[in-house]
Design a protein around this motif. Structure first.
Motif, mmCIF file in Angstrom:
data_model
loop_
_atom_site.group_PDB
_atom_site.id
_atom_site.type_symbol
_atom_site.label_atom_id
_atom_site.label_comp_id
_atom_site.label_asym_id
_atom_site.label_seq_id
_atom_site.Cartn_x
_atom_site.Cartn_y
_atom_site.Cartn_z
ATOM 1 N N ILE A 1 -6.414 27.010 52.591
ATOM 2 C CA ILE A 1 -6.663 26.737 51.175
ATOM 3 C C ILE A 1 -7.876 27.536 50.689
ATOM 4 N N ILE A 2 -8.935 27.566 51.489
ATOM 5 C CA ILE A 2 -10.120 28.360 51.136
ATOM 6 C C ILE A 2 -9.754 29.843 51.050
ATOM 7 N N VAL A 3 -8.959 30.312 52.010
ATOM 8 C CA VAL A 3 -8.492 31.703 51.974
ATOM 9 C C VAL A 3 -7.698 31.963 50.691
ATOM 10 N N THR A 4 -6.864 31.019 50.306
ATOM 11 C CA THR A 4 -6.057 31.154 49.085
ATOM 12 C C THR A 4 -6.946 31.298 47.865
ATOM 13 N N TRP A 5 -7.987 30.489 47.776
ATOM 14 C CA TRP A 5 -8.902 30.569 46.635
ATOM 15 C C TRP A 5 -9.551 31.953 46.533
ATOM 16 N N GLY B 1 0.133 39.025 52.293
ATOM 17 C CA GLY B 1 -0.615 38.326 53.328
ATOM 18 C C GLY B 1 -0.504 36.827 53.203
ATOM 19 N N TRP B 2 -0.532 36.330 51.977
ATOM 20 C CA TRP B 2 -0.413 34.883 51.752
ATOM 21 C C TRP B 2 0.965 34.380 52.172
ATOM 22 N N ILE B 3 2.003 35.124 51.819
ATOM 23 C CA ILE B 3 3.361 34.746 52.225
ATOM 24 C C ILE B 3 3.490 34.757 53.747
ATOM 25 N N THR B 4 2.947 35.791 54.371
ATOM 26 C CA THR B 4 3.003 35.883 55.833
ATOM 27 C C THR B 4 2.194 34.772 56.485
ATOM 28 N N MET B 5 1.087 34.403 55.874
ATOM 29 C CA MET B 5 0.246 33.330 56.387
ATOM 30 C C MET B 5 1.020 32.010 56.461
ATOM 31 N N LEU B 6 1.901 31.781 55.497
ATOM 32 C CA LEU B 6 2.648 30.530 55.453
ATOM 33 C C LEU B 6 3.983 30.610 56.182
ATOM 34 N N TRP B 7 4.685 31.732 55.996
ATOM 35 C CA TRP B 7 6.061 31.792 56.501
ATOM 36 C C TRP B 7 6.337 33.044 57.312
ATOM 37 N N GLY B 8 5.309 33.600 57.938
ATOM 38 C CA GLY B 8 5.468 34.847 58.680
ATOM 39 C C GLY B 8 6.468 34.744 59.821
ATOM 40 N N GLU B 9 6.407 33.662 60.594
ATOM 41 C CA GLU B 9 7.319 33.511 61.733
ATOM 42 C C GLU B 9 8.765 33.414 61.272
ATOM 43 N N LEU C 1 -1.579 23.364 46.756
ATOM 44 C CA LEU C 1 -0.659 22.273 47.092
ATOM 45 C C LEU C 1 0.440 22.743 48.043
ATOM 46 N N VAL C 2 0.910 23.968 47.846
ATOM 47 C CA VAL C 2 1.917 24.520 48.758
ATOM 48 C C VAL C 2 1.358 24.611 50.175
ATOM 49 N N VAL C 3 0.123 25.111 50.294
ATOM 50 C CA VAL C 3 -0.514 25.208 51.604
ATOM 51 C C VAL C 3 -0.724 23.819 52.200
ATOM 52 N N ALA C 4 -1.217 22.886 51.381
ATOM 53 C CA ALA C 4 -1.487 21.527 51.860
ATOM 54 C C ALA C 4 -0.209 20.853 52.341
ATOM 55 N N TYR C 5 0.871 21.013 51.601
ATOM 56 C CA TYR C 5 2.139 20.384 51.978
ATOM 57 C C TYR C 5 2.724 21.038 53.229
ATOM 58 N N THR C 6 2.546 22.344 53.362
ATOM 59 C CA THR C 6 3.115 23.075 54.495
ATOM 60 C C THR C 6 2.425 22.723 55.811
ATOM 61 N N PHE C 7 1.091 22.597 55.786
ATOM 62 C CA PHE C 7 0.328 22.400 57.024
ATOM 63 C C PHE C 7 -0.198 20.981 57.207
ATOM 64 N N GLY C 8 -0.018 20.119 56.190
ATOM 65 C CA GLY C 8 -0.493 18.756 56.322
ATOM 66 C C GLY C 8 -2.005 18.663 56.254
ATOM 67 N N ALA C 9 -2.534 17.456 56.536
ATOM 68 C CA ALA C 9 -3.980 17.225 56.486
ATOM 69 C C ALA C 9 -4.613 17.678 57.793
ATOM 70 N N THR C 10 -4.791 18.992 57.930
ATOM 71 C CA THR C 10 -5.325 19.580 59.157
ATOM 72 C C THR C 10 -6.441 20.564 58.837
ATOM 73 N N THR D 1 -5.571 14.670 45.861
ATOM 74 C CA THR D 1 -6.941 15.126 46.067
ATOM 75 C C THR D 1 -7.030 16.638 46.078
ATOM 76 N N ILE D 2 -6.135 17.271 46.838
ATOM 77 C CA ILE D 2 -6.125 18.732 46.911
ATOM 78 C C ILE D 2 -5.852 19.327 45.533
ATOM 79 N N GLY D 3 -4.907 18.741 44.797
ATOM 80 C CA GLY D 3 -4.560 19.270 43.481
ATOM 81 C C GLY D 3 -5.721 19.199 42.505
ATOM 82 N N LEU D 4 -6.418 18.055 42.454
ATOM 83 C CA LEU D 4 -7.534 17.883 41.522
ATOM 84 C C LEU D 4 -8.713 18.786 41.893
ATOM 85 N N VAL D 5 -9.027 18.843 43.186
ATOM 86 C CA VAL D 5 -10.119 19.710 43.624
ATOM 87 C C VAL D 5 -9.795 21.171 43.329
ATOM 88 N N SER D 6 -8.551 21.555 43.561
ATOM 89 C CA SER D 6 -8.155 22.947 43.343
ATOM 90 C C SER D 6 -8.197 23.327 41.868
#
Length: 298
Positions: free
Chosen positions: A145-149, A278-286, A129-138, A22-27
């Motif tokens: 994902i919106i920030v990524t767009w 910023g995107w990299i830090t958003m996902l893997w900053g810690e 898809l990377v964001v969706a897989y990293t954070f799950g359906a939350t 779903t995320i892939g097709l919408v994106s």
């Protein structure tokens, strides 16, 4: 209606394949729209500026014959070939697939269609898809994902025009602040402090550089973009983002100038490197901060 959305959320959380599909097709569809934003938003801003100039000077700009009375925005006019003006049919606007079937050419006049269109669509889907897989359906995943767009649109506009439009950066800043109030990210106080620190840090560098050299080293859009990440991730993340963007910008910038044979004084947009960092830090900053502290033995 609420129970329907709860059921959909439950299915997505339990069925990873359905969620990612779903995320892939919408994106992919969003990526197609981002191509419109990337192309049209700077032109819309230019027309607005020219209209203001006409009002100020009370005369038409002689070098611009465009009919500004016709609507020109992200919806109108409908997409068409820039050469023959043939309307693009709905089945010719399917992300990636249509470009492949048309062999990268207009169906009417064989005018080449830039490969960047399917590239933007593919990148949008992959990063989402990377964001969706990293954070799950939350809720956090949807936010990121919106920030990524929006970051993708800002990146390509800055590459093309050396411009980070307020029409994108300011709504993104408000989104980050509202998300903190709703409890999706950091505490609201940390978000406000992060936004202020993000803006003021680059603003201070800008004026220090200008006082020393008499030149402007970056634009105000860069300040606002870093403020977005400060509001989204907190002031603690800003140093990581600045360091990452500086390293990536130096490597890629020097490489591009060398390959293109341009002078080292040629302006380079800093926004794309801020967006990437910023995107990299958003996902893997810690993880990055932990690895850095381990490396220095802290």
């Amino acid at each position: 209606m609420q129970s329907f959305f709860l059921d959909i959320t439950t299915v997505m959380q339990s069925q990873l394949w359905f969620y990612l599909t779903t995320i892939g097709l919408v994106s992919l569809c969003v990526g197609s729209f981002l191509n419109v934003v990337i192309y049209r938003l700077p032109l819309m801003m230019q027309r607005e500026w020219q209209g203001e100039c006409r009002l100020l000077l009370e005369s038409e700009l002689k070098n611009n014959k465009a009919d500004t009375n016709e609507p020109f925005n992200l919806v109108k006019p409908n997409s068409c070939c820039p050469k023959c003006k043939a309307a693009i049919k709905p089945w010719q606007n399917i992300p990636i697939i249509s470009w492949l079937l048309l062999k990268g050419k207009c169906a009417t006049c064989d005018n080449p269609i830039s490969v960047r269109y399917p590239i933007v669509e593919a990148i949008t889907a992959i990063l989402s898809l990377v964001v969706a897989y990293t954070f799950g359906a939350t809720e956090q995943a949807l936010l990121y994902i919106i920030v990524t767009w929006i970051l993708l649109a800002l990146t390509f506009i800055d590459i093309d025009h050396m411009l980070l439009p307020d029409q994108l950066t300011l709504p993104l800043l408000w989104l980050a602040l509202i998300a903190s109030v709703m409890g999706y990210t950091i505490a609201p106080s940390d978000a406000i402090i992060g936004a202020a620190c993000g803006y003021l840090s680059l603003w201070s560098v800008f004026w220090l550089f200008k006082l020393i050299t008499g030149k402007e080293g970056m634009g105000y859009g860069d300040f606002k973009l870093l403020a977005v990440f400060g509001a989204l991730l907190g002031w603690q993340s800003l140093l990581t983002i600045i360091l990452l963007s500086s390293v990536v910008g130096a490597i890629i910038g020097i490489a591009l100038l060398t390959v293109q044979g341009k002078d080292k004084a040629t302006p380079i947009p800093f926004g794309p490197y801020l967006a990437i960092a910023g995107w990299i830090t958003m996902l893997w900053g810690e993880q990055l901060q932990t690895s850095y502290f381990n490396l220095i033995g802290y």
